[in-house]
Design a protein around this motif. Structure first.
Motif, PDB file in Angstrom:
ATOM      1  N   GLY A 112     -25.205   5.579 101.239  1.00 28.37           N
ATOM      2  CA  GLY A 112     -24.437   6.065 100.099  1.00 28.37           C
ATOM      3  C   GLY A 112     -24.085   4.950  99.134  1.00 28.37           C
ATOM      4  O   GLY A 112     -24.178   5.111  97.909  1.00 28.37           O
ATOM      5  N   ASP A 113     -23.698   3.793  99.656  1.00 26.59           N
ATOM      6  CA  ASP A 113     -23.368   2.646  98.807  1.00 26.59           C
ATOM      7  C   ASP A 113     -24.582   2.213  97.978  1.00 26.59           C
ATOM      8  O   ASP A 113     -24.457   1.891  96.787  1.00 26.59           O
ATOM      9  CB  ASP A 113     -22.897   1.468  99.663  1.00 26.59           C
ATOM     10  CG  ASP A 113     -21.543   1.714 100.313  1.00 26.59           C
ATOM     11  OD1 ASP A 113     -20.780   2.560  99.810  1.00 26.59           O
ATOM     12  OD2 ASP A 113     -21.256   1.062 101.335  1.00 26.59           O
ATOM     13  N   ILE A 114     -25.743   2.183  98.612  1.00 23.62           N
ATOM     14  CA  ILE A 114     -26.961   1.774  97.903  1.00 23.62           C
ATOM     15  C   ILE A 114     -27.299   2.768  96.800  1.00 23.62           C
ATOM     16  O   ILE A 114     -27.615   2.384  95.667  1.00 23.62           O
ATOM     17  CB  ILE A 114     -28.132   1.625  98.890  1.00 23.62           C
ATOM     18  CG1 ILE A 114     -27.875   0.452  99.837  1.00 23.62           C
ATOM     19  CG2 ILE A 114     -29.455   1.446  98.147  1.00 23.62           C
ATOM     20  CD1 ILE A 114     -28.825   0.395 101.014  1.00 23.62           C
ATOM     21  N   LEU A 115     -27.203   4.053  97.102  1.00 21.52           N
ATOM     22  CA  LEU A 115     -27.524   5.075  96.113  1.00 21.52           C
ATOM     23  C   LEU A 115     -26.529   5.061  94.956  1.00 21.52           C
ATOM     24  O   LEU A 115     -26.908   5.243  93.793  1.00 21.52           O
ATOM     25  CB  LEU A 115     -27.556   6.449  96.775  1.00 21.52           C
ATOM     26  CG  LEU A 115     -28.680   6.652  97.791  1.00 21.52           C
ATOM     27  CD1 LEU A 115     -28.545   7.999  98.495  1.00 21.52           C
ATOM     28  CD2 LEU A 115     -30.051   6.551  97.126  1.00 21.52           C
ATOM     29  N   LEU A 181     -29.094  -6.104  93.527  1.00 23.05           N
ATOM     30  CA  LEU A 181     -28.314  -4.864  93.612  1.00 23.05           C
ATOM     31  C   LEU A 181     -27.829  -4.625  95.038  1.00 23.05           C
ATOM     32  O   LEU A 181     -26.675  -4.251  95.265  1.00 23.05           O
ATOM     33  CB  LEU A 181     -29.167  -3.686  93.130  1.00 23.05           C
ATOM     34  CG  LEU A 181     -28.483  -2.325  93.042  1.00 23.05           C
ATOM     35  CD1 LEU A 181     -29.025  -1.521  91.868  1.00 23.05           C
ATOM     36  CD2 LEU A 181     -28.668  -1.511  94.328  1.00 23.05           C
ATOM     37  N   LEU A 182     -28.708  -4.854  96.022  1.00 20.51           N
ATOM     38  CA  LEU A 182     -28.318  -4.669  97.420  1.00 20.51           C
ATOM     39  C   LEU A 182     -27.187  -5.619  97.795  1.00 20.51           C
ATOM     40  O   LEU A 182     -26.272  -5.254  98.551  1.00 20.51           O
ATOM     41  CB  LEU A 182     -29.518  -4.895  98.337  1.00 20.51           C
ATOM     42  CG  LEU A 182     -30.667  -3.890  98.226  1.00 20.51           C
ATOM     43  CD1 LEU A 182     -31.820  -4.302  99.138  1.00 20.51           C
ATOM     44  CD2 LEU A 182     -30.202  -2.481  98.575  1.00 20.51           C
ATOM     45  N   ARG A 183     -27.213  -6.833  97.263  1.00 17.87           N
ATOM     46  CA  ARG A 183     -26.163  -7.804  97.590  1.00 17.87           C
ATOM     47  C   ARG A 183     -24.831  -7.451  96.945  1.00 17.87           C
ATOM     48  O   ARG A 183     -23.786  -7.905  97.409  1.00 17.87           O
ATOM     49  CB  ARG A 183     -26.623  -9.204  97.185  1.00 17.87           C
ATOM     50  CG  ARG A 183     -27.647  -9.782  98.156  1.00 17.87           C
ATOM     51  CD  ARG A 183     -28.218 -11.080  97.693  1.00 17.87           C
ATOM     52  NE  ARG A 183     -29.008 -11.718  98.754  1.00 17.87           N
ATOM     53  CZ  ARG A 183     -29.910 -12.674  98.545  1.00 17.87           C
ATOM     54  NH1 ARG A 183     -30.126 -13.109  97.306  1.00 17.87           N
ATOM     55  NH2 ARG A 183     -30.583 -13.190  99.563  1.00 17.87           N
ATOM     56  N   LYS A 184     -24.852  -6.673  95.873  1.00 14.31           N
ATOM     57  CA  LYS A 184     -23.593  -6.175  95.325  1.00 14.31           C
ATOM     58  C   LYS A 184     -22.978  -5.158  96.270  1.00 14.31           C
ATOM     59  O   LYS A 184     -21.757  -5.016  96.335  1.00 14.31           O
ATOM     60  CB  LYS A 184     -23.837  -5.535  93.954  1.00 14.31           C
ATOM     61  CG  LYS A 184     -24.188  -6.527  92.856  1.00 14.31           C
ATOM     62  CD  LYS A 184     -24.415  -5.814  91.534  1.00 14.31           C
ATOM     63  CE  LYS A 184     -24.795  -6.808  90.437  1.00 14.31           C
ATOM     64  NZ  LYS A 184     -25.060  -6.113  89.150  1.00 14.31           N
ATOM     65  N   VAL A 185     -23.837  -4.439  96.995  1.00 13.75           N
ATOM     66  CA  VAL A 185     -23.372  -3.462  97.997  1.00 13.75           C
ATOM     67  C   VAL A 185     -22.875  -4.181  99.247  1.00 13.75           C
ATOM     68  O   VAL A 185     -21.817  -3.870  99.796  1.00 13.75           O
ATOM     69  CB  VAL A 185     -24.511  -2.487  98.345  1.00 13.75           C
ATOM     70  CG1 VAL A 185     -24.134  -1.607  99.529  1.00 13.75           C
ATOM     71  CG2 VAL A 185     -24.870  -1.642  97.131  1.00 13.75           C
ATOM     72  N   ASP A 186     -23.674  -5.162  99.693  1.00 14.47           N
ATOM     73  CA  ASP A 186     -23.356  -5.923 100.909  1.00 14.47           C
ATOM     74  C   ASP A 186     -23.955  -7.315 100.726  1.00 14.47           C
ATOM     75  O   ASP A 186     -25.180  -7.470 100.714  1.00 14.47           O
ATOM     76  CB  ASP A 186     -23.944  -5.225 102.140  1.00 14.47           C
ATOM     77  CG  ASP A 186     -23.611  -5.932 103.452  1.00 14.47           C
ATOM     78  OD1 ASP A 186     -23.325  -7.144 103.426  1.00 14.47           O
ATOM     79  OD2 ASP A 186     -23.659  -5.286 104.505  1.00 14.47           O
ATOM     80  N   PRO A 191     -33.814 -11.155 102.453  1.00 13.31           N
ATOM     81  CA  PRO A 191     -35.192 -10.812 102.802  1.00 13.31           C
ATOM     82  C   PRO A 191     -35.502 -11.231 104.237  1.00 13.31           C
ATOM     83  O   PRO A 191     -34.994 -12.249 104.721  1.00 13.31           O
ATOM     84  CB  PRO A 191     -36.032 -11.623 101.802  1.00 13.31           C
ATOM     85  CG  PRO A 191     -35.076 -12.040 100.740  1.00 13.31           C
ATOM     86  CD  PRO A 191     -33.737 -12.148 101.376  1.00 13.31           C
ATOM     87  N   MET A 192     -36.353 -10.471 104.886  1.00 11.97           N
ATOM     88  CA  MET A 192     -36.747 -10.805 106.248  1.00 11.97           C
ATOM     89  C   MET A 192     -37.995 -11.669 106.224  1.00 11.97           C
ATOM     90  O   MET A 192     -38.940 -11.402 105.469  1.00 11.97           O
ATOM     91  CB  MET A 192     -36.991  -9.525 107.063  1.00 11.97           C
ATOM     92  CG  MET A 192     -35.724  -8.712 107.297  1.00 11.97           C
ATOM     93  SD  MET A 192     -35.962  -7.354 108.470  1.00 11.97           S
ATOM     94  CE  MET A 192     -36.301  -8.276 109.980  1.00 11.97           C
ATOM     95  N   ASP A 193     -38.014 -12.714 107.035  1.00 13.12           N
ATOM     96  CA  ASP A 193     -39.161 -13.610 107.098  1.00 13.12           C
ATOM     97  C   ASP A 193     -40.415 -12.824 107.470  1.00 13.12           C
ATOM     98  O   ASP A 193     -40.427 -12.048 108.426  1.00 13.12           O
ATOM     99  CB  ASP A 193     -38.918 -14.705 108.141  1.00 13.12           C
ATOM    100  CG  ASP A 193     -37.836 -15.683 107.714  1.00 13.12           C
ATOM    101  OD1 ASP A 193     -37.553 -15.747 106.502  1.00 13.12           O
ATOM    102  OD2 ASP A 193     -37.265 -16.360 108.596  1.00 13.12           O
ATOM    103  N   GLY A 194     -41.462 -13.050 106.704  1.00 13.30           N
ATOM    104  CA  GLY A 194     -42.731 -12.399 106.985  1.00 13.30           C
ATOM    105  C   GLY A 194     -42.834 -10.976 106.485  1.00 13.30           C
ATOM    106  O   GLY A 194     -43.893 -10.353 106.580  1.00 13.30           O
TER     107      GLY A 194
END
Length: 342
Positions: A112-115, A181-186, A191-194
């Protein structure tokens, strides 16, 4: 599946109407967000309309009766927009409490936060939620609740149509990209390595940026900013990209109404049924694919009669794929799709 009672149905309708009014007010208020101000240059004052957070803007001319009227009208409009947004935000808070009391909260709060973050950036129509979390949208469309064990998921897939202009979408993100944008949420999203298409937060929740497989001549990366997520190509997602989309207001676990764009439930069901036949699909995922395909097919047949499983309505799927999905649904779950005959 369990149908919502009359009180729950009423709250869902009110949540839908309220959210649409609120997001319209949000967009209107945000159109004033950078503001106007007077600047002095060479001894004269000029009216500047700011267009970004870095202070860049456009001069509207020297200070005179006309530009003072423009400034006054702008400030009055901003005040009205802020007041309307505040009023609707307060109503959203009250509606969230009612939704919680009525046990309507379903969608995980992080999704919900992301949306809501996408909506604030005017990007609610730029990404489509696919995979397990789309089922929350189908629940809202049908006015039912499904078994939670089929809805549990530790990631959300955001489908982007690469035929859209990247620069337009990137401009909405103020050069910070989807990761910004995601970092504004959390703030813990990274990013995940690989896996440059995937970000995860400290709780292990993942967000994947996916696009359909493209022609080999298409080599431009789909990304929205420097050091941003880079979309991964997934075979046969063109079926979902080309399917009709539905903008549905669901309810987050904390009661907040949240809009999500989802592919047509018929497309979801058929695609999941097809996935379950893939030899390279993990066995546990194949079983879950079949169960979700059957669930959404049954939901559509029982509660969404206007969405018919007819080949002419499903032209975005190949005939071979339709036949395979139909056979899978009938063999594995006993679901016969009327109108699809081969």
């Amino acid at each position: 599946m369990q149908s919502l009672d009359h009180q729950q149905q009423l709250f869902m309708v009110e949540s839908d109407q309220l959210y649409r009014a609120w997001v319209d007010a949000l967009h209107h208020a945000r159109s004033y967000r950078y503001g106007m101000r007077w600047v002095t240059s060479k001894g004269r004052q000029y009216l500047l309309r700011l267009r970004d957070a870095r202070g860049n803007g456009k001069s509207l001319g020297p200070r005179n009766t006309e530009t003072e009227a423009v400034y006054a009208a702008f400030m009055e409009g901003k005040s009205r927009a802020d007041s309307r947004l505040k009023s609707l935000s307060e109503r959203m808070t009250r509606q969230a409490r009612l939704n919680r009391a009525a046990r309507l909260g379903r969608l995980p709060n992080i999704v919900g936060d992301i949306l809501l973050g996408l909506a604030a950036a005017r990007m609610e129509h730029d990404f489509c939620v696919i995979g397990t979390h789309a089922i929350y949208g189908y629940e809202a469309m049908a006015g039912v609740h499904c078994r939670m064990e089929l809805l549990a998921s530790g990631d959300v897939d955001l489908l982007y149509d690469p035929r859209r202009h990247l620069s337009i979408v990137a401009s909405k993100l103020d050069t910070q990209g989807l990761l910004g944008l995601l970092r504004k949420v959390d703030a813990s999203f990274a990013p995940m390595d690989g896996s440059p298409f995937r970000a995860a937060n400290d709780d292990g929740f993942m967000v994947d940026l996916v696009i359909p497989a493209r022609d080999l001549r298409e080599t431009t990366e789909v990304t929205f900013g420097q050091d941003d997520l880079v979309a991964v190509e997934v075979p046969n997602l063109h079926w979902l990209v080309n399917a009709p989309k539905h903008d549905v207001v669901a309810v987050a676990a904390d009661g907040r109404p949240v809009m999500m764009r989802v592919p047509d439930p018929r497309a979801f069901s058929l695609h999941k049924a097809w996935l379950s036949t893939r030899a390279d699909r993990e066995p546990m995922k194949k079983s879950r694919d079949r169960a979700q395909a059957a669930l959404v097919a049954q939901l559509t047949l029982a509660y969404l009669p206007s969405l018919k499983f007819e080949p002419r309505k499903l032209r975005f799927f190949s005939a071979d794929m339709l036949q395979l999905a139909q056979q899978t649904l009938e063999d594995e779950a006993g679901v016969r799709l009327p109108g699809i005959d081969f």
